[in-house]
Motif scaffolding. Sequence first.
Motif, mmCIF file in Angstrom:
data_model
loop_
_atom_site.group_PDB
_atom_site.id
_atom_site.type_symbol
_atom_site.label_atom_id
_atom_site.label_comp_id
_atom_site.label_asym_id
_atom_site.label_seq_id
_atom_site.Cartn_x
_atom_site.Cartn_y
_atom_site.Cartn_z
ATOM 1 N N MET A 53 0.837 -1.189 0.000
ATOM 2 C CA MET A 53 0.000 0.000 0.000
ATOM 3 C C MET A 53 0.874 1.242 0.000
ATOM 4 N N LYS A 54 0.435 2.273 -0.732
ATOM 5 C CA LYS A 54 1.135 3.553 -0.772
ATOM 6 C C LYS A 54 0.476 4.493 0.228
ATOM 7 N N LEU A 55 1.292 5.280 0.924
ATOM 8 C CA LEU A 55 0.787 6.105 2.004
ATOM 9 C C LEU A 55 1.130 7.575 1.792
ATOM 10 N N LEU A 56 0.171 8.439 2.094
ATOM 11 C CA LEU A 56 0.404 9.874 2.184
ATOM 12 C C LEU A 56 -0.121 10.289 3.547
ATOM 13 N N LEU A 57 0.799 10.479 4.477
ATOM 14 C CA LEU A 57 0.455 10.710 5.875
ATOM 15 C C LEU A 57 0.557 12.198 6.169
ATOM 16 N N THR A 58 -0.588 12.848 6.314
ATOM 17 C CA THR A 58 -0.632 14.284 6.484
ATOM 18 C C THR A 58 -1.052 14.652 7.900
ATOM 19 N N SER A 59 -0.784 15.899 8.249
ATOM 20 C CA SER A 59 -1.254 16.445 9.504
ATOM 21 C C SER A 59 -2.658 17.013 9.363
ATOM 22 N N ALA A 60 -2.930 17.640 8.220
ATOM 23 C CA ALA A 60 -4.219 18.334 8.047
ATOM 24 C C ALA A 60 -4.720 18.260 6.619
ATOM 25 N N GLY A 61 -4.526 17.120 5.973
ATOM 26 C CA GLY A 61 -5.049 16.941 4.626
ATOM 27 C C GLY A 61 -4.130 17.499 3.551
ATOM 28 N N VAL A 62 -4.680 17.617 2.363
ATOM 29 C CA VAL A 62 -3.905 18.041 1.181
ATOM 30 C C VAL A 62 -3.949 19.566 1.139
ATOM 31 N N LYS A 63 -3.093 20.171 1.940
ATOM 32 C CA LYS A 63 -3.188 21.595 2.235
ATOM 33 C C LYS A 63 -2.505 22.505 1.215
ATOM 34 N N ALA A 85 6.260 5.053 -0.410
ATOM 35 C CA ALA A 85 5.966 4.214 -1.574
ATOM 36 C C ALA A 85 7.135 3.283 -1.828
ATOM 37 N N ASP A 86 6.838 1.996 -1.949
ATOM 38 C CA ASP A 86 7.871 0.991 -2.217
ATOM 39 C C ASP A 86 8.997 1.051 -1.193
ATOM 40 N N GLY A 87 8.638 1.315 0.046
ATOM 41 C CA GLY A 87 9.618 1.351 1.115
ATOM 42 C C GLY A 87 10.421 2.627 1.216
ATOM 43 N N VAL A 88 10.191 3.565 0.319
ATOM 44 C CA VAL A 88 10.931 4.830 0.320
ATOM 45 C C VAL A 88 10.109 5.888 1.037
ATOM 46 N N VAL A 89 10.721 6.551 2.002
ATOM 47 C CA VAL A 89 10.055 7.584 2.790
ATOM 48 C C VAL A 89 10.547 8.951 2.330
ATOM 49 N N GLU A 90 9.601 9.852 2.049
ATOM 50 C CA GLU A 90 9.939 11.191 1.580
ATOM 51 C C GLU A 90 9.054 12.204 2.292
ATOM 52 N N VAL A 91 9.657 13.252 2.796
ATOM 53 C CA VAL A 91 8.888 14.332 3.415
ATOM 54 C C VAL A 91 8.562 15.366 2.347
#
Length: 220
Positions: free
Chosen positions: A1-11, A205-211
Motif C-alpha cells: 500500500m502507498k501512504l500519504l500521511l498528512t497532519s491536516a489533509g492536502v493543504k 511508496a515501495d519502502g521509500v520515505v519522503e517528506v
Amino acid sequence: MKLLLTSAGVKNPSIRRALVDLLGKPVEEADALCIPTAGYGHPMVGPAGAWRFITGRSAAPMCGLGWRSMGVLELTALPGIGAERWRPWVRQADVLLAGGGDALYLCHWMRRSGLAELLPSLHEKVWVGMSAGSMVMTPRIGDDFVEWKPPAGGDETLGLVDFSLFPHLDHPDLPENTMAEAERWAAALPNPAYAIDDETAVKVADGVVEVVSEGHWQLI
C-alpha cells in the motif's frame, strides 16, 4: 500500500502533487472512499465534524478535492454486513481517505472490521491519512495522544511504517504542540518520529520515505 500521511489533509500544491504521483493519474480520474470512523472516538470531535469531513467542508482538504466518485466506508458498520460485501468496494477504489480523531479508536475498528488484515494485499491502493488517520499507520502514538483506551490498553497502532508521527506542530490553536514537546514525546518512543506541521506530509511508496513540505518539520 502507498501512504500519504498528512497532519491536516492536502493543504498545498506540493502535497497534492505527491498525491497525484502516488495515484498515477489525476484526482479527477480517481475513485475514493472516505473513512470518518476516527472522529467518533475523540472527545473533541462530534457528529458535525464527521459531516464536514465527508462533505468536504472541513478545514482539512481531502474529500472535496474533485474525485471522480466518493463513497463512505464506516468501519463500525462492516462487521455486520460481511467481508464478501464490503471488500469489493475497497478493492475497486483508488484511494482511501482516513479522517482525524482518535488513532487508537480507528486502529481498533480497522482490526475488528477486517480492514487492517486486508491492507497488506492492496499494493497499488493509496491511503491518505489526516492526523489520527495518519498516526494509525505507525507502530506507537505515545501516551500523550491516548484518549480512547482500547480493551487491551497500550498505545500500539498498526505499524505499517517504522516511525511515529507528531501532527499539528506549532498549530496556533494548540499551544502545547511545540517542538520541545514533540522532542519530549519522542524520547519515550523506541522508534524514530517525525514532527510535522499542517503544511507537511510524509509520503511512503515501495519502502521509500519522503517528506513533502511547504512548512516545517523535524525527524527526531
